[in-house]
Each structure stands twice: as structure tokens, then as C-alpha cells.
Design an enzyme around this catalytic site. Structure first.
Site, PDB file in Angstrom:
ATOM      1  N   ILE A   1       0.882  -1.164   0.000  1.00  0.00           N
ATOM      2  CA  ILE A   1       0.000   0.000   0.000  1.00  0.00           C
ATOM      3  C   ILE A   1       0.920   1.214   0.000  1.00  0.00           C
ATOM      4  O   ILE A   1       1.800   1.328   0.855  1.00  0.00           O
ATOM      5  CB  ILE A   1      -0.932   0.021   1.228  1.00  0.00           C
ATOM      6  CG1 ILE A   1      -1.802  -1.250   1.270  1.00  0.00           C
ATOM      7  CG2 ILE A   1      -1.812   1.273   1.194  1.00  0.00           C
ATOM      8  CD1 ILE A   1      -2.727  -1.425   0.097  1.00  0.00           C
TER       9      ILE A   1
ATOM     10  N   GLN B   1      -1.326   4.514   3.692  1.00  0.00           N
ATOM     11  CA  GLN B   1      -1.127   3.562   4.778  1.00  0.00           C
ATOM     12  C   GLN B   1      -1.797   4.058   6.059  1.00  0.00           C
ATOM     13  O   GLN B   1      -1.899   5.255   6.296  1.00  0.00           O
ATOM     14  CB  GLN B   1       0.371   3.338   5.003  1.00  0.00           C
ATOM     15  CG  GLN B   1       1.043   2.582   3.867  1.00  0.00           C
ATOM     16  CD  GLN B   1       2.542   2.429   4.042  1.00  0.00           C
ATOM     17  OE1 GLN B   1       3.102   2.791   5.081  1.00  0.00           O
ATOM     18  NE2 GLN B   1       3.221   1.884   3.034  1.00  0.00           N
ATOM     19  N   GLY B   2      -2.242   3.105   6.870  1.00  0.00           N
ATOM     20  CA  GLY B   2      -2.910   3.444   8.122  1.00  0.00           C
ATOM     21  C   GLY B   2      -4.380   3.761   7.968  1.00  0.00           C
ATOM     22  O   GLY B   2      -5.029   4.183   8.927  1.00  0.00           O
TER      23      GLY B   2
ATOM     24  N   HIS C   1      -6.613   0.035   4.099  1.00  0.00           N
ATOM     25  CA  HIS C   1      -6.656  -0.516   2.743  1.00  0.00           C
ATOM     26  C   HIS C   1      -6.043  -1.915   2.676  1.00  0.00           C
ATOM     27  O   HIS C   1      -6.505  -2.760   1.895  1.00  0.00           O
ATOM     28  CB  HIS C   1      -5.933   0.422   1.772  1.00  0.00           C
ATOM     29  CG  HIS C   1      -6.518   1.790   1.710  1.00  0.00           C
ATOM     30  ND1 HIS C   1      -7.772   2.048   1.187  1.00  0.00           N
ATOM     31  CD2 HIS C   1      -6.041   2.997   2.131  1.00  0.00           C
ATOM     32  CE1 HIS C   1      -8.019   3.337   1.264  1.00  0.00           C
ATOM     33  NE2 HIS C   1      -6.998   3.936   1.843  1.00  0.00           N
ATOM     34  N   GLY C   2      -5.001  -2.166   3.480  1.00  0.00           N
ATOM     35  CA  GLY C   2      -4.395  -3.485   3.475  1.00  0.00           C
ATOM     36  C   GLY C   2      -5.380  -4.555   3.915  1.00  0.00           C
ATOM     37  O   GLY C   2      -5.458  -5.635   3.305  1.00  0.00           O
ATOM     38  N   ALA C   3      -6.141  -4.267   4.955  1.00  0.00           N
ATOM     39  CA  ALA C   3      -7.144  -5.220   5.441  1.00  0.00           C
ATOM     40  C   ALA C   3      -8.243  -5.432   4.404  1.00  0.00           C
ATOM     41  O   ALA C   3      -8.698  -6.560   4.174  1.00  0.00           O
ATOM     42  CB  ALA C   3      -7.735  -4.726   6.757  1.00  0.00           C
TER      43      ALA C   3
ATOM     44  N   GLU D   1       4.189 -16.037   1.122  1.00  0.00           N
ATOM     45  CA  GLU D   1       5.613 -16.322   0.970  1.00  0.00           C
ATOM     46  C   GLU D   1       6.435 -15.436   1.897  1.00  0.00           C
ATOM     47  O   GLU D   1       6.418 -14.216   1.762  1.00  0.00           O
ATOM     48  CB  GLU D   1       6.031 -16.076  -0.485  1.00  0.00           C
ATOM     49  CG  GLU D   1       7.503 -16.295  -0.765  1.00  0.00           C
ATOM     50  CD  GLU D   1       7.877 -15.969  -2.194  1.00  0.00           C
ATOM     51  OE1 GLU D   1       9.076 -15.853  -2.480  1.00  0.00           O
ATOM     52  OE2 GLU D   1       6.965 -15.816  -3.021  1.00  0.00           O
TER      53      GLU D   1
END
EC number: 2.3.1.48
Length: 417
Positions: free
Chosen positions: A241, A246-247, A250-252, A274
Site C-alpha cells: 500500500i 497507509q494506516g 486498505h491493506g485489510a 511467501e
């Protein structure tokens, strides 16, 4: 309005003898979101939004030796990632200076960014005007909103699934993956000619003077490994991201959308990653717990009864989660329903988690029992000294406390969701 998100990285000077060369060298990476005030590139405070970011890793950058007033400028358009690359300096050493040559700064950057970039600001601005024609690649999987406190409104984001056969995506991906080199340690480029790669992209959808535009937020690559006899095992290879986003969750959103996508494919065995980083593991914990908490086998009344085969089976069949990750999800959910102020409940939970943590050590002890039959006395003494019981207990308690802290952070985030 010209909206720019910028990253600036200073490199330290290098000294030869009593001469210091290459001071104040600077690399700036900027993402240009939109431009509507004409063909002249103007950087005026009334028309520019500048956000300075702290880079996570810059392992490919080097001390720029042999330059004075060096500036490396790298601009990306926010949507299609059209690139402007310029190197400026006020002076550079020659061979007459202590018989040394300056570093090939431009060559190093050219090794990373793909061909086709602009070296002219005017050419770059003309390409920016075509950003309105850019549309996200692939198939739309998920749309969600994030409330921006500063702007006082909700911003819209989309997640798309793409494969390399999508027209124009190959060139776009060559530009996109360069961000890995600026932000991810030990990153490397992938072979997109292998059709077992899946790509998932996150875009911001926004309006600019009545036009709908899209800005790149982040992405994930997943490789589909073969599992005998007729299954596949998607393995997350890369995930990024971009720092301005970030924060914000969006990653979730991305990881959950990817899980839900593969859950609908009957040929998928389970989903792995990986060499996951510590931050990725924390993110995965949150997403998997969020998905599993509604499964019947993980209901509140069953959690105190220990981890069961039903939990492992349901997590695998419905959510493509392997047994190892399902066990971790169980421990987090059980902690959430356990009153740790009650000594008996706290002790039962502690023993349950430590039993899993101690399993590798117990395996080593069984192997030592086998080795006792064939090891020489001095070799046996060496192995026994490495398995001091008091030290094992100390390390086990330390590991338990670390796991407990990680689990509590996940529970806190779930409560805020």
C-alpha cells in the site's frame, strides 16, 4: 489544482582525504494526482498539496559520490503511473580530481524504472492531461468507503482482479512494481510471463472538475501453486500500500477481498503467504479473525473447549484457511471471551497456548532420545546443555507474553472496526 504526494530521501556525504563530495544529495519521488491550470508547470503554495513521507526501506539507493547539489526527481502520474525522471546537479567531479569517477546515478535508477519514461517536464504534463482516459484494469471485486477526517467526507476505493493478458496491464505493472524497490526490503521483480500469477489492484475513485479519475493506491500479487492431485494453493508473494494511503485500512480491505475471491473457487486448497513479514502476520491475524468469528464452530460456547477438528475443517472448507492459521485464530477469539482476571480461566488459557508454543521443543526432546543411542558422550553432553529446562521455561513464558500482546492488539482493532 496540482496535487502532489512527495517522498524525499537525503543521502550522507562521502569523504576522500580532506575533501567532502556529494553533500546534500537528494532523491524525491512524487505522485502527481491532477493538473487543470494549463500547460505551465507551476509550484505555488496556493496550488500544491505537498505531503512528505518517511521511507521504510531505501536499500537500493546509494551514497551519490562525485556530485554537488545533486537532485534526483522521479514523478509518477497517479493513475497510469506515467513516469518523469530527471537528474540535476550544479557540479560533478572529473577524472582530474584524484583520479576518481562520479557514481553513475542515472544508470542505477534506469536499471529499475522501465523504458518509456519522460525526461521533459512539458512532455510529462501533456501526458497528465490524458489521465482522465485511464480506467482501472480487470474485474471489479469490491468497492468500499473510507472517511477522511481532514476532508470531512468519505473517499471511495475499488479493488480489481487482473491477469497479465489484460490489454495495457503489462506495461502498467512494469511501472507499478518499481515502488517495491523504494519501499520493500529484499524486493525483486516477478516473471509476469507465467500465467499462474494473479494481480489485485486498489484504486481511489475521485472527481476532478466533473470528471471521474482513478489513483493507484496499492496492489498484491498471488502465485497459484499446484497441489496434488487437482488443487491449487494461492500464495501471496508481494503486497504494498503506497505510503500516502497507509494506516487507513486498505491493506485489510485488500487481503479480505482476496480471501473472499479464492473462497469461491472449489479448486483452491488454502491460502498462504511467501515469507510473511511481521506486519503482514498482524494484518492476516486481524482479517482471518474477522472472517472466522461468524463460523458456528468458533461460537462463544465452543471456544473454551479447546481447538477442535471441526474448527480446522470449517475454516479450511469455507474460508481456505489452513490448520496452523486456524489455530491462531482460535487462540485470539478464545482470549476475547476469556476473563483473564479469573485465575482458573487465565491458567487454562495460558496452558492451551503454551502447549502449542512448546510443541517444537517437545519434538526436539523426542529426537534427542533417539540420538542418545548413537551419539558419543561428548556430543550428547553438548545437546543436553542446549536444552536446559529452566532456560526453556523462561523462553516459553517470554514467547507467551509476546503472543498475548499481539492477540490483544488484534482484539482492540476488532472492537474499533
Amino acid at each position: 489544482r496540482l496535487e502532489i504526494t512527495a517522498l524525499s530521501v537525503h543521502s550522507p556525504p562521502k569523504t576522500i582525504g580532506t575533501k567532502t563530495i556529494g553533500t546534500n544529495s537528494l532523491m524525491s519521488i512524487k505522485v502527481v494526482k491532477s493538473i487543470v491550470f494549463g500547460p505551465i508547470f507551476i509550484a505555488h503554495n496556493d496550488y500544491i498539496k505537498l505531503v512528505t513521507l518517511q521511507i521504510c526501506w531505501m536499500h537500493l539507493l546509494f551514497v551519490a559520490f562525485g556530485y554537488k547539489g545533486l537532485q534526483i526527481q522521479l514523478y509518477y502520474s497517479a493513475g497510469n503511473l506515467i513516469t518523469l525522471f530527471k537528474v540535476k546537479y550544479s557540479a560533478r567531479v572529473t577524472e582530474n580530481f584524484d583520479c576518481v569517477e562520479p557514481d553513475d546515478v542515472e544508470g542505477k535508477i534506469r536499471e529499475i524504472i522501465p523504458a518509456g519514461f519522460s525526461c521533459s517536464t512539458d512532455d510529462f504534463i501533456s501526458l497528465l492531461e490524458k489521465e482522465a482516459n485511464f480506467k482501472p484494469f480487470g474485474t471489479l471485486l469490491h468497492t468500499y468507503n473510507v472517511h477522511n477526517v481532514e476532508a470531512g467526507e468519505d473517499f471511495t476505493y475499488q479493488i480489481h482482479k487482473v491477469d497479465v493478458s489484460c490489454p495495457g496491464f503489462r506495461d502498467y505493472h512494469e511501472r507499478l512494481q518499481t515502488f517495491l524497490m523504494w519501499f520493500v526490503e529484499t524486493a525483486s521483480f516477478i516473471d509476469v510471463d507465467d500465467d499462474r500469477w494473479d494481480f489485485f489492484l486498489v484504486f481511489e475513485k475521485y472527481n476532478n472538475d466533473g470528471e471521474t479519475l482513478f489513483a493507484t493506491v496499492g496492489y498484491m500479487t498471488v502465485y497459484n501453486y499446484y497441489v496434488y492431485p487437482d488443487k491449487t494453493r494461492p500464495r501471496v508473494s508481494q503486497m504494498l500500500i503506497l505510503p500516502p494511503f497507509q494506516g487507513e485500512g486498505h491493506g485489510a480491505q485488500l487481503l479480505e477481498a482476496v480471501h473472499r475471491f479464492y473462497c469461491n473457487l472449489p479448486k483452491v486448497q488454502d491460502i498462504t503467504a511467501e515469507d510473511p513479514s511481521e506486519n503482514y502476520v498482524k494484518l492476516r491475524d486481524y482479517v482471518l479473525v474477522k472472517l472466522c468469528q461468524t463460523l458456528p464452530s468458533f461460537s462463544t460456547d465452543k471456544l473454551p473447549l479447546s481447538f477442535s477438528d471441526d474448527m480446522a475443517t470449517e475454516a479450511r472448507e469455507k474460508l481456505k484457511i489452513n490448520k496452523k492459521h486456524a489455530r491462531r485464530v482460535y487462540e485470539i477469539l478464545r482470549l476475547r471471551v476469556t476473563d483473564m482476571s479469573v485465575e482458573t480461566k487465565a491458567r487454562d488459557y495460558r496452558l492451551e497456548v503454551k502447549k502449542r508454543l512448546f510443541a517444537p521443543t517437545k519434538k526436539n526432546q523426542r529426537e534427542l532420545t533417539k540420538m542418545m543411542k548413537c551419539l558419543r558422550p561428548e556430543e550428547l553432553a553438548s545437546h543436553i546443555s542446549q536444552m536446559d529446562t529452566a532456560l526453556q521455561q523462561e523462553e516459553l513464558e517470554k514467547s507467551y507474553q509476546e503472543v498475548l500482546a499481539e492477540y490483544r492488539r488484534v482484539i482492540e482493532r476488532l472492537a474499533q472496526a
